[in-house]
Design an enzyme around this catalytic site. Structure first.
Site, PDB file in Angstrom:
ATOM      1  N   GLU A 264       0.897  -1.158   0.000  1.00  0.00           N
ATOM      2  CA  GLU A 264       0.000   0.000   0.000  1.00  0.00           C
ATOM      3  C   GLU A 264       0.929   1.200   0.000  1.00  0.00           C
ATOM      4  O   GLU A 264       1.657   1.420   0.964  1.00  0.00           O
ATOM      5  CB  GLU A 264      -0.893  -0.090   1.244  1.00  0.00           C
ATOM      6  CG  GLU A 264      -2.084   0.804   1.183  1.00  0.00           C
ATOM      7  CD  GLU A 264      -1.802   2.030   1.990  1.00  0.00           C
ATOM      8  OE1 GLU A 264      -1.340   3.005   1.375  1.00  0.00           O
ATOM      9  OE2 GLU A 264      -2.040   2.015   3.204  1.00  0.00           O
ATOM     10  N   CYS A 301      -2.140   7.979   4.562  1.00  0.00           N
ATOM     11  CA  CYS A 301      -2.126   7.592   3.147  1.00  0.00           C
ATOM     12  C   CYS A 301      -3.372   8.100   2.433  1.00  0.00           C
ATOM     13  O   CYS A 301      -3.380   8.232   1.214  1.00  0.00           O
ATOM     14  CB  CYS A 301      -1.990   6.096   3.004  1.00  0.00           C
ATOM     15  SG  CYS A 301      -2.732   5.185   4.329  1.00  0.00           S
TER      16      CYS A 301
HETATM   17  P1  NAP Z   1       9.636   3.427   3.670  1.00  0.00           P
HETATM   18  O1  NAP Z   1      10.887   4.192   3.560  1.00  0.00           O
HETATM   19  O2  NAP Z   1       9.063   2.872   2.439  1.00  0.00           O
HETATM   20  O3  NAP Z   1       9.936   2.217   4.697  1.00  0.00           O
HETATM   21  C1  NAP Z   1       8.945   1.261   5.026  1.00  0.00           C
HETATM   22  C2  NAP Z   1       9.639  -0.025   5.448  1.00  0.00           C
HETATM   23  O4  NAP Z   1      10.260  -0.647   4.321  1.00  0.00           O
HETATM   24  C3  NAP Z   1      10.738   0.158   6.471  1.00  0.00           C
HETATM   25  O5  NAP Z   1      10.726  -0.945   7.330  1.00  0.00           O
HETATM   26  C4  NAP Z   1      11.988   0.175   5.632  1.00  0.00           C
HETATM   27  O6  NAP Z   1      13.110  -0.282   6.328  1.00  0.00           O
HETATM   28  C5  NAP Z   1      11.646  -0.805   4.538  1.00  0.00           C
HETATM   29  N1  NAP Z   1      12.300  -0.476   3.270  1.00  0.00           N
HETATM   30  C6  NAP Z   1      12.099   0.637   2.525  1.00  0.00           C
HETATM   31  N2  NAP Z   1      12.831   0.581   1.413  1.00  0.00           N
HETATM   32  C7  NAP Z   1      13.501  -0.583   1.432  1.00  0.00           C
HETATM   33  C8  NAP Z   1      14.430  -1.192   0.555  1.00  0.00           C
HETATM   34  N3  NAP Z   1      14.805  -0.615  -0.586  1.00  0.00           N
HETATM   35  N4  NAP Z   1      14.925  -2.378   0.907  1.00  0.00           N
HETATM   36  C9  NAP Z   1      14.543  -2.970   2.054  1.00  0.00           C
HETATM   37  N5  NAP Z   1      13.701  -2.439   2.940  1.00  0.00           N
HETATM   38  C10 NAP Z   1      13.172  -1.257   2.634  1.00  0.00           C
HETATM   39  O7  NAP Z   1       8.513   4.249   4.362  1.00  0.00           O
HETATM   40  P2  NAP Z   1       8.502   5.084   5.734  1.00  0.00           P
HETATM   41  O8  NAP Z   1       9.780   4.901   6.485  1.00  0.00           O
HETATM   42  O9  NAP Z   1       7.280   4.729   6.398  1.00  0.00           O
HETATM   43  O10 NAP Z   1       8.347   6.600   5.331  1.00  0.00           O
HETATM   44  C11 NAP Z   1       9.074   7.238   4.366  1.00  0.00           C
HETATM   45  C12 NAP Z   1       8.129   7.790   3.332  1.00  0.00           C
HETATM   46  O11 NAP Z   1       7.135   6.815   2.988  1.00  0.00           O
HETATM   47  C13 NAP Z   1       7.314   8.989   3.747  1.00  0.00           C
HETATM   48  O12 NAP Z   1       7.990  10.196   3.608  1.00  0.00           O
HETATM   49  C14 NAP Z   1       6.124   8.877   2.829  1.00  0.00           C
HETATM   50  O13 NAP Z   1       6.410   9.474   1.607  1.00  0.00           O
HETATM   51  C15 NAP Z   1       5.932   7.427   2.630  1.00  0.00           C
HETATM   52  N6  NAP Z   1       4.832   6.818   3.386  1.00  0.00           N
HETATM   53  C16 NAP Z   1       3.653   6.641   2.756  1.00  0.00           C
HETATM   54  C17 NAP Z   1       2.620   6.034   3.417  1.00  0.00           C
HETATM   55  C18 NAP Z   1       1.326   5.803   2.745  1.00  0.00           C
HETATM   56  O14 NAP Z   1       0.464   5.242   3.380  1.00  0.00           O
HETATM   57  N7  NAP Z   1       1.146   6.180   1.519  1.00  0.00           N
HETATM   58  C19 NAP Z   1       2.754   5.608   4.730  1.00  0.00           C
HETATM   59  C20 NAP Z   1       3.970   5.793   5.356  1.00  0.00           C
HETATM   60  C21 NAP Z   1       5.005   6.395   4.659  1.00  0.00           C
HETATM   61  P3  NAP Z   1      14.121   0.738   7.030  1.00  0.00           P
HETATM   62  O15 NAP Z   1      13.337   1.397   8.112  1.00  0.00           O
HETATM   63  O16 NAP Z   1      15.190  -0.134   7.543  1.00  0.00           O
HETATM   64  O17 NAP Z   1      14.554   1.692   5.988  1.00  0.00           O
END
Ligand code: NAP
Length: 506
Positions: A264, A301
């Site tokens: 999602e 989201c």
């Molecule tokens: P994220 O960076 O996508 O991380 C989510 C999870 O996935 C974390 O556990 C992260 O691990 C892991 N992950 C991310 N990229 C990875 C990769 N290339 N390889 C392996 N594991 C990976 O999201 P976030 O930390 O929640 O927030 C960052 C951004 O996500 C926000 O600024 C926003 O733009 C977006 N976000 C969107 C929603 C939505 O519902 N649309 C919700 C939350 C966040 P690590 O923590 O170890 O990096």
């Protein structure tokens, strides 16, 4: 039990708390930082193997046993209510009332799944009786949904309870009969730990196999990558960024045995203000929009980041009221330093474009975010893909359109969305009829005269949508239908009654 909680910082693997060689420090919005064991591919392997070992016994539990287990997890979470709120508010910066509400949603979800599996409709049992006299004869066919095996869950940064350790993905998988390995989000490791403690207590009181649930704390990227690539994992539930989700989705597709990745991801949740509604109550809708846009510092989201509004005085009244309401909203603490930085980067995208006019521009400091509002026209929007990308936080973009045709063109130009909203009055019905077939193709949920934040956990809810809103448009991550992600239909042909799964007999 005392409600003060100091995390010990260990992983939970198959019923045991496991320390790690390396550690990372939490970065709470307030309160003390704590040390947490860092996840490794080796620990992921242990958890996945334990989940696979637990699967046959867990899949064979009755629905009543699994329902009791889900209810016990909910009870154990409630028993730790104050401590969960304490560590949760410290780690995320979310206010106490939000944490309390989210805890209620989390336990409500677990209990809803308990009721749902007891009813048994989700099994979608089918029976085509044998027709031996027919030419050719028809065999006896019976179909039922069966659990798929160990499921990986990525805790979401923005829902430390309802979409994390024992959140919706975990509840759905456990309800289906699938063991779960959670990759904790490093934004709230202590909250993850105390919820895992609650799950462990329920495992013990319900006599479930230890491998049915593990929590591996984060730390480095190889935790997530090794988890989705582990041969024992059968599906992944994920909420997070488009970039991260897409990287993990690609890894799932590239496995020797590809598996479904239920991600999602991003959404700007467009909102269409139709002319009669704009004339009758444009200002009120503008103020309501500002409220939805800034709820939880805009870190939802379903945040309605884009409003499509007509040119002219009614649209002007909408924009003015939204700006006035946004001006009243104080800066809010964001979930992590990284998310706060990403918000500033997103805002800079708008500041740097001469096709976008600032309506309300604020400066945010450190980990806080203040609302921002911009305006553009339909032609500029349609020519510039970056304007349609999600900015995670309290930032709104108003796209002004010349009339119904341009509104429809704009609707057609949107990528896949979690939600799309129409504000309409009786006189808008013809335009609404034109927009609906378009929006139905674009979004998982279409709303009238409301705001998309606040997702009901219910049988009819769809929280998903065409890419990039999600990576699997046939699924939802909220509501009882989300259990389907972790089930697989199996047809049993001419099997003796005694060999059929218990739920298919009789
Ligand atoms: P994220 O960076 O996508 O991380 C989510 C999870 O996935 C974390 O556990 C992260 O691990 C892991 N992950 C991310 N990229 C990875 C990769 N290339 N390889 C392996 N594991 C990976 O999201 P976030 O930390 O929640 O927030 C960052 C951004 O996500 C926000 O600024 C926003 O733009 C977006 N976000 C969107 C929603 C939505 O519902 N649309 C919700 C939350 C966040 P690590 O923590 O170890 O990096």
């Amino acid at each position: 039990m005392t409600q003060d909680f100091t995390p010990h910082g260990k992983h939970l693997i198959a019923g045991e708390w496991v320390a790690g060689a390396a550690s990372f420090r939490s970065e709470p919005a307030s309160g003390p930082a704590h040390e947490f064991a860092m996840g490794t591919p080796g620990l992921v392997d242990q958890a996945c193997e334990a989940a696979a070992a637990a699967f046959p016994a867990y899949a064979a539990t009755t629905r009543a046993e699994r329902a009791a287990f889900l209810n016990a997890i909910a009870d154990e979470i409630e028993a730790r209510a104050a401590a969960i709120t304490q560590i949760g508010t410290q780690e995320t910066g979310l206010p106490e009332a939000r944490l309390n509400g989210e805890r209620g949603r989390t336990t409500g979800q677990l209990r809803l799944f308990a009721q749902h599996i007891l009813k048994g409709d989700y099994l979608d049992r089918r029976h085509d009786k044998a027709l031996p006299e027919r030419t050719p004869p028809r065999p006896e066919l019976r179909m039922i949904q069966r659990p798929i095996g160990p499921v990986a869950v990525f805790g979401a940064s923005n829902f430390p309870l309802a979409f994390s350790t024992a959140g919706g993905d975990t509840a759905a998988a456990l309800a289906a009969g699938c063991p779960v390995v959670v990759k904790g989000h490093s934004a709230h490791p202590g909250t993850g730990e105390i919820v895992a403690e609650a799950v462990l207590a329920a495992i013990q009181s319900c006599n479930m196999p230890g491998g049915v649930f593990s929590l591996i704390q984060g730390g480095k990227r190889d935790v997530g990558t090794s988890l989705v690539q582990h041969p024992q994992i059968r599906a992944v539930g994920f909420t997070g960024s488009l970039g991260g989700g897409r990287a993990l989705f690609d890894l799932c597709a590239q496995r020797p045995e590809p598996i479904p990745f239920f991600g999602e991801l991003g959404s700007v949740n467009p909102m269409f203000l139709l002319p009669e509604a704009a004339a009758a109550r444009g200002a009120a809708i503008g103020a309501g929009w500002a409220g939805s846009l800034t709820m939880g510092a805009g870190q939802f989201c379903t945040n309605p980041g884009i409003a499509v509004v007509g040119a002219g005085p009614a649209g002007d009244a909408f924009v003015k009221a939204a700006a006035e309401a946004l001006e009243q909203v104080a800066p809010q603490v964001m979930l992590t330093d990284g998310i706060a930085r990403a918000y500033q980067d997103g805002k800079a995208r708008f500041d740097g474009r001469n096709t976008v006019q600032p309506v309300l521009v604020t400066a945010s400091e450190g980990r806080t975010a203040a609302p921002n509002l911009y305006e553009t026209d339909a032609a500029s929007y349609l020519q510039d893909h970056a304007l349609g990308e999600e900015v995670f936080g309290p930032l709104g973009l108003v796209v002004r359109v010349s009339g119904a045709d341009e509104m429809e063109t704009l609707a057609k130009g949107f990528e896949g969305q979690l939600t799309a909203t129409i504000h309409m009055d009786d006189g808008d019905i013809d335009l609404a009829r034109r927009l609906l077939p378009v929006l139905e193709q674009k979004a998982g949920r279409v709303l009238a005269n409301g705001f998309p934040t606040g997702v009901e956990v219910a049988d009819s809810m769809v929280h998903g949508g065409p890419y990039p809103a999600s990576t699997n448009f046939g699924a939802t991550s909220v509501g009882t239908m989300s259990i389907r992600r972790f089930l697989r239909p199996v047809c049993f042909q001419n099997l003796p009654e005694a060999l059929l799964p218990e739920d298919l007999r009789g």
